[in-house]
Design an enzyme around this catalytic site. Structure first.
Site, PDB file in Angstrom:
ATOM      1  N   GLU A   1       0.847  -1.191   0.000  1.00  0.00           N
ATOM      2  CA  GLU A   1       0.000   0.000   0.000  1.00  0.00           C
ATOM      3  C   GLU A   1       0.890   1.252   0.000  1.00  0.00           C
ATOM      4  O   GLU A   1       1.808   1.374   0.801  1.00  0.00           O
ATOM      5  CB  GLU A   1      -0.876  -0.017   1.263  1.00  0.00           C
ATOM      6  CG  GLU A   1      -1.660   1.258   1.517  1.00  0.00           C
ATOM      7  CD  GLU A   1      -2.284   1.280   2.902  1.00  0.00           C
ATOM      8  OE1 GLU A   1      -3.253   2.025   3.093  1.00  0.00           O
ATOM      9  OE2 GLU A   1      -1.793   0.552   3.791  1.00  0.00           O
TER      10      GLU A   1
ATOM     11  N   LYS B   1      -9.201   1.461  -2.032  1.00  0.00           N
ATOM     12  CA  LYS B   1      -9.474   1.018  -0.664  1.00  0.00           C
ATOM     13  C   LYS B   1     -10.861   1.477  -0.232  1.00  0.00           C
ATOM     14  O   LYS B   1     -11.183   2.664  -0.249  1.00  0.00           O
ATOM     15  CB  LYS B   1      -8.407   1.592   0.281  1.00  0.00           C
ATOM     16  CG  LYS B   1      -8.497   1.113   1.711  1.00  0.00           C
ATOM     17  CD  LYS B   1      -7.329   1.683   2.515  1.00  0.00           C
ATOM     18  CE  LYS B   1      -7.327   1.175   3.944  1.00  0.00           C
ATOM     19  NZ  LYS B   1      -6.176   1.730   4.700  1.00  0.00           N
TER      20      LYS B   1
ATOM     21  N   CYS C   1      -4.778  -3.055   3.285  1.00  0.00           N
ATOM     22  CA  CYS C   1      -4.557  -2.809   4.701  1.00  0.00           C
ATOM     23  C   CYS C   1      -5.741  -3.193   5.596  1.00  0.00           C
ATOM     24  O   CYS C   1      -6.042  -4.365   5.763  1.00  0.00           O
ATOM     25  CB  CYS C   1      -4.168  -1.349   4.917  1.00  0.00           C
ATOM     26  SG  CYS C   1      -3.301  -1.060   6.491  1.00  0.00           S
TER      27      CYS C   1
END
Length: 565
Positions: free
Chosen positions: A325, A382, A433
């Site tokens: 990320e 995300k 994440c």
């Protein structure tokens, strides 16, 4: 000579004891995860709270008169347990301090850190307090009904909490990464299957203890009123509690063994590895401290580390390379001019590069697929952002109080909830994440045809226990979806995991590393992938129906007695 406690001090100590017991048992549950990893405690750590809440004669403040204060105290026991569990399990949150690298001064950084940790701990306390409030109303019900309702309500509350933006510490994750056998129950109905198993076993043990003590006291009172000799009474008191303990303990042990046997059968199933489904993936762990990411030196090091790592892996014959990320902390429009993309064009090996996407005046944390020609062919944004870390909840109210923690000045926004991530090798299950904690994100993508998992993270601002818990979450997602997983992080832990949750390779922590492993694309669908979490609504419906049936029976019995009288 030690001074004896007076009556008032003894009463205060007696009143405090239940809270200390509840807090200690909650802390014990918190020790099941990294860094301690005492996973076996999960099967007994809920027992003390269960006994305190449902027992008719559990120790409470003797000065309280009436049932309302006792109910309130028992609910507070649940609150103490929840704070103990979530406070210890999520202590890694304090690792974000100091945030001077984000421009946040030391003292405000400490205040924000303590607020975040305290908030999630209090939220966990409220969660368990609600469960305790339900259970305290069942104190006079049959033990089997309490176990059924207690298990159902706990699963229901976890489902409700995980549907929101702030979620991490399910009871199920206490078993990862150590107890892979029981984690395979997640293939049936997701992580709540494991949560239900833990809650039910704890409930059976607690009910065994509660009924043992209640039976002993009841028999003792009866013997005092009878003509039995002291010896005969003692013999009967000792026999009856033993029978109660054996009854519930036997069921608890039987359930524990049976559930592990089911998990072992699922764990023992062979994993097909056809050559045509093979995909050799390389991972680059750049090891760039977050405090450097905002500087020109940090960006230079990021380009150098990820470019050289990509070339090394490409020369090893990998099919694709995965980066973490925000590997290159720049916007999409600037990616094409980087050395890493130039290397992709030169080597012709597919790359998944973490960077920032653009959406109007806002930005997203994204993972881009670059094909062999160095062209962007897909993008995943995300969808689950970290509250306070990546966005401010109720920003109109809190925006002026809490400083934004993002290293960029633009406004960060989440990606769509129904994204699909197509690659030159087929559809992938993408996760960035924090999304590792949300099983539904993975289940939905697997049901839509995702054949392997790509997990891209940056845990550099936390202590080592957090990335290890993060790895444990990814292991659960691999088992539940029956997929191979490649996990790339900035500073660790990067890893490869097979569909049985076994870690094939894991990186060091705070190290620069490259590694290649062969994973396999799969199109299987577990019961969980097909039907989602069907167990929780089944438990809630069945427990509700059982409670209603018993209430109707009791009402009819009372009416019948009134009629006869």
């Amino acid at each position: 000579m030690q001074k004896k406690l007076n009556k008032k001090q003894r009463e205060r100590l007696t009143a405090l004891l239940p809270y200390l017991i509840a807090l200690a048992s909650g802390i014990s549950m918190g020790l099941t995860v990294a860094p301690v990893g005492a996973w076996f405690l999960a099967w007994v750590a809920l027992v003390p709270l269960w006994v305190l809440v449902v027992s008719s004669n559990s120790i409470q403040n003797p000065s309280c008169a009436g049932s309302a204060p006792k109910v309130r105290l028992k609910i507070q026991n649940g609150f103490a347990w929840g704070i103990g569990y979530h406070g210890v399990a999520l202590f890694w949150i304090t690792g974000i301090h100091p945030m001077t690298w984000l421009g946040v001064p030391w003292l405000p950084s400490l205040a924000i850190t303590l607020f975040c940790w305290g908030f999630i701990s209090l939220l966990g306390g409220i969660f368990v307090a609600i469960w305790a409030a339900v259970m305290v109303r069942l104190a006079g019900q049959k033990p089997w009904l309490r176990i059924l309702i207690g298990t159902a309500v706990w699963c229901g509350l976890e489902s409700l909490w995980s549907a929101g933006p702030l979620w991490w510490s399910s009871l199920a994750y206490t078993q990862s990464p150590h107890n892979l056998v029981i984690l395979h129950l997640g293939q049936l109905s997701g992580p709540n299957t494991v949560t239900a198993a833990i809650a039910a076993v704890n409930g059976l043990i607690a009910e065994g203890w509660t009924n043992r003590r209640d039976a002993a006291e009841s028999l003792s009172a009866g013997f005092r009123r009878s003509e039995l000799s002291k010896t005969e009474g003692a013999e009967r008191i000792s026999f009856a509690p033993l029978w109660f303990v054996n009854k519930y303990f036997a069921i608890a042990i039987g359930l524990l063994i049976s559930l592990h046997l089911i998990g072992f059968i699922l764990y023992g199933r062979p994993i097909a590895q056809p050559p045509e489904a093979a995909l050799k993936v390389g991972i680059v762990q750049g090891n760039i401290p977050n405090r450097l990411l905002r500087s020109s030196e940090g960006f230079r090091r990021a380009q150098e580390n990820y470019t050289s790592g990509y070339i090394t892996l490409a020369d090893q014959g990998v099919d694709a390379v995965l980066t973490p990320e925000g590997a290159l902390p720049i916007f999409q429009r600037d990616l094409m001019g980087t050395a890493l993309v130039a290397a992709v064009k030169l080597k012709g090996v597919v790359a998944w590069i973490g960077a920032f996407g653009e959406r109007g005046d806002s930005y997203t944390i994204s993972l881009f697929t670059f094909n062999s020609k160095g062209e962007i062919v897909s993008r995943y944004d995300k969808a689950k952002l970290v509250p306070l870390g990546e966005y401010i909840p109720f920003e109109g109210i809190l925006g002026g109080i809490v400083k934004r923690l993002s290293p960029l000045d633009a406004h960060q926004v989440p990606g769509s909830a129904n994204q699909l991530f197509d690659t030159p090798f087929g559809r992938a299950i993408a996760s960035i994440c924090y999304e590792s904690a949300f099983p539904e994100q993975f289940r939905r993508q697997a049901a839509a045809g995702g054949q392997f998992i790509l997990s891209s993270s940056n845990d550099a601002h936390y202590t080592a226990s957090m990335p290890f818990q993060h790895h444990a979450q990814d292991m659960m997602r691999a088992i539940e979806t029956d997929r191979w997983s490649a996990r790339a992080t900035n500073t660790g832990y990067s890893a490869f995991v097979d569909p049985h949750g076994r870690t094939l390779w894991i990186s060091g922590y705070n190290t620069y590393e490259t590694h290649a492993e062969t994973i396999y694309r799969r199109q299987t669908k577990t019961l969980y992938v097909r039907w989602g979490d069907w167990l929780t609504p089944l438990l809630l419906i069945s427990s509700g129906e059982a409670w209603l049936v018993i209430q109707l029976k009791d009402t009819n019995k009372i009416n019948k007695n009134l009629t006869l009288s």
